[in-house]
Scaffold this active site. Structure first.
Site, mmCIF file in Angstrom:
data_model
loop_
_atom_site.group_PDB
_atom_site.id
_atom_site.type_symbol
_atom_site.label_atom_id
_atom_site.label_comp_id
_atom_site.label_asym_id
_atom_site.label_seq_id
_atom_site.Cartn_x
_atom_site.Cartn_y
_atom_site.Cartn_z
ATOM 1 N N GLU A 1 6.219 -9.139 15.106
ATOM 2 C CA GLU A 1 5.647 -9.636 16.363
ATOM 3 C C GLU A 1 5.711 -11.156 16.427
ATOM 4 O O GLU A 1 5.821 -11.744 17.489
ATOM 5 C CB GLU A 1 4.177 -9.211 16.476
ATOM 6 C CG GLU A 1 3.950 -7.738 16.362
ATOM 7 C CD GLU A 1 2.556 -7.416 15.832
ATOM 8 O OE1 GLU A 1 1.731 -8.317 15.646
ATOM 9 O OE2 GLU A 1 2.304 -6.228 15.604
ATOM 10 N N ARG B 1 0.816 -1.221 0.000
ATOM 11 C CA ARG B 1 0.000 0.000 0.000
ATOM 12 C C ARG B 1 0.846 1.266 0.000
ATOM 13 O O ARG B 1 0.357 2.336 -0.356
ATOM 14 C CB ARG B 1 -1.001 -0.029 1.164
ATOM 15 C CG ARG B 1 -2.100 -1.075 0.952
ATOM 16 C CD ARG B 1 -3.097 -1.109 2.090
ATOM 17 N NE ARG B 1 -2.479 -1.336 3.368
ATOM 18 C CZ ARG B 1 -2.287 -2.528 3.938
ATOM 19 N NH1 ARG B 1 -2.681 -3.618 3.313
ATOM 20 N NH2 ARG B 1 -1.719 -2.639 5.110
#
Length: 177
Positions: free
Chosen positions: A99, A62
Site C-alpha cells: 500500500e 507468523r
C-alpha cells in the site's frame, strides 16, 4: 463449538496497531494453548489431505508458526520465505507492491526442486500481495503452487481474488467479513 469458533474466541483484537485506524488480529494468544494449536494444524491440513505436497513454504514471520507444524504434519520440508537480506545462503528474490511502496522477499536457491507441489502458508490473508510474491518465487524454481493456507482471512479485502489467479485452492480457517 467449531474450530473456527474456538479460534476466533482466542484471537485478540488490537486497535490502532501497527498504525492508527488498523484493527490488528493478534494470533499470539493461540500459541498459549497446545491443544488448540494441534486442532488448528489438523484443520489447516485437512483441505490438502488428498493432495501430493512436497514442501510447505512459510512466509515471514507468523507464517513460520503453523507452516512448520504443517510441514511436520505432512512430513515434508519447511521452507522459509523471508524479507530481503535475512537468509544466509544464495537466494532468489522478487519484489511486490505494498500500500505504501515496494517490498522484496527471498528464498534459498536450493530450497525447492523442480516439479514439486508446494503449499504456501501465512497467518493472515489481506490483499494477498506477499503470498502472491511467494508463489512467484516457487514458479521461478519451476515448481507448482498446490494451494494457499491461512489462519485468518480478512474477506472484505481482495486477497482471495488476487490469489485465485495463481491457484484454485485458497483456504482460510477463520474469516472476518
Amino acid at each position: 463449538m467449531t474450530i473456527e469458533e474456538k479460534t476466533k474466541a482466542v484471537i485478540r483484537d488490537v486497535q490502532d496497531f501497527p498504525k492508527p485506524g488498523i484493527l490488528f488480529k493478534d494470533i499470539t494468544p493461540i500459541l498459549e494453548n497446545p491443544i488448540l494449536c494441534r486442532e488448528i494444524t489438523e484443520a489447516l491440513a485437512k483441505p490438502f489431505a488428498d493432495e501430493e505436497i512436497h514442501a510447505i513454504v512459510g512466509v515471514e514471520s507468523r507464517g513460520f508458526l503453523f507452516g512448520m507444524l504443517l510441514a511436520q504434519h505432512f512430513n515434508v520440508p519447511f521452507i522459509p520465505v523471508r524479507k530481503a537480506g535475512k537468509l544466509p545462503y544464495k537466494t532468489i528474490s522478487t519484489s511486490y507492491e505494498l500500500e505504501y511502496g515496494k517490498a522484496v522477499i527471498e528464498m534459498h536457491t536450493d530450497a525447492i526442486r523442480p516439479e514439486w507441489n508446494v503449499l504456501i502458508h501465512d497467518d493472515l490473508l489481506a490483499t494477498g500481495g506477499t503470498a502472491a510474491a511467494a508463489a512467484q518465487l516457487i514458479r521461478m524454481q519451476n515448481a507448482r503452487v498446490k494451494g494457499f493456507s491461512f489462519l485468518v482471512e480478512l474477506a472484505f479485502l481482495p486477497g482471495r481474488e488476487n490469489l485465485e489467479k495463481h491457484c484454485d485452492t485458497v483456504h482460510a480457517l477463520v474469516s472476518y467479513t
